[in-house]
Design an enzyme around this catalytic site. Structure first.
Site, mmCIF file in Angstrom:
data_model
loop_
_atom_site.group_PDB
_atom_site.id
_atom_site.type_symbol
_atom_site.label_atom_id
_atom_site.label_comp_id
_atom_site.label_asym_id
_atom_site.label_seq_id
_atom_site.Cartn_x
_atom_site.Cartn_y
_atom_site.Cartn_z
ATOM 1 N N THR A 119 -2.669 -3.111 7.814
ATOM 2 C CA THR A 119 -3.407 -1.970 7.253
ATOM 3 C C THR A 119 -4.677 -2.361 6.510
ATOM 4 O O THR A 119 -5.405 -1.485 6.059
ATOM 5 C CB THR A 119 -2.501 -1.160 6.300
ATOM 6 O OG1 THR A 119 -2.067 -2.015 5.239
ATOM 7 C CG2 THR A 119 -1.311 -0.573 7.032
ATOM 8 N N LEU B 157 -7.155 -3.467 3.509
ATOM 9 C CA LEU B 157 -7.139 -3.113 2.079
ATOM 10 C C LEU B 157 -7.146 -1.600 1.911
ATOM 11 O O LEU B 157 -8.134 -1.001 1.483
ATOM 12 C CB LEU B 157 -8.340 -3.722 1.355
ATOM 13 C CG LEU B 157 -8.174 -5.140 0.857
ATOM 14 C CD1 LEU B 157 -9.436 -5.619 0.165
ATOM 15 C CD2 LEU B 157 -6.992 -5.259 -0.084
ATOM 16 N N HIS B 158 -6.056 -0.964 2.275
ATOM 17 C CA HIS B 158 -5.932 0.481 2.135
ATOM 18 C C HIS B 158 -4.688 0.792 1.317
ATOM 19 O O HIS B 158 -3.698 0.075 1.407
ATOM 20 C CB HIS B 158 -5.844 1.155 3.510
ATOM 21 C CG HIS B 158 -7.066 0.903 4.340
ATOM 22 N ND1 HIS B 158 -8.250 1.565 4.125
ATOM 23 C CD2 HIS B 158 -7.302 0.033 5.340
ATOM 24 C CE1 HIS B 158 -9.155 1.122 4.980
ATOM 25 N NE2 HIS B 158 -8.608 0.181 5.731
ATOM 26 N N ALA B 159 -4.719 1.872 0.562
ATOM 27 C CA ALA B 159 -3.583 2.395 -0.200
ATOM 28 C C ALA B 159 -2.802 1.319 -0.949
ATOM 29 O O ALA B 159 -3.303 0.752 -1.902
ATOM 30 C CB ALA B 159 -2.680 3.239 0.686
ATOM 31 N N PRO C 279 -1.813 -1.927 -0.335
ATOM 32 C CA PRO C 279 -2.405 -3.260 -0.526
ATOM 33 C C PRO C 279 -3.602 -3.243 -1.482
ATOM 34 O O PRO C 279 -3.748 -4.158 -2.293
ATOM 35 C CB PRO C 279 -2.827 -3.673 0.885
ATOM 36 C CG PRO C 279 -1.932 -2.892 1.789
ATOM 37 C CD PRO C 279 -1.717 -1.579 1.088
#
Length: 86
Positions: free
Chosen positions: A15, A17-19, A21
């Site tokens: 994923t 660097l989203h949400a 992480p």
């Protein structure tokens, strides 16, 4: 004034660097008494990190300055290299 140190690391988690992480990344950066940037963005800013839109395969340049710069970079590189536990 302390010297800047930098390290490069590549995102390998699915994923990027989203949400979650991004939140973990900011949490780790905020633990340390150091000014930390990732690709020029404040590593302690969740909105800034998420706005980067860094996806799998993106190379991150981490730059830190301050009393805990080395510890900050070690923690962040470790987090990225562990794929944020994914």
């Amino acid at each position: 004034m302390s010297d800047q140190i930098s390290r490069n690391v590549t995102l390998n988690n699915e994923t990027g660097l989203h949400a979650r992480p991004a939140s973990e990344f900011v949490k780790e950066a905020s633990k340390h008494d150091a000014k930390v940037t990732v690709n020029g963005v404040d590593a302690k800013s969740l909105l800034g990190i998420m706005a980067m839109g860094a996806s799998k395969g993106t190379e991150l340049q981490l730059v830190a300055e301050g009393p805990e710069a080395e510890a900050a970079l070690n923690g962040l590189v470790g987090l990225v290299e562990s794929n944020f536990g994914e």
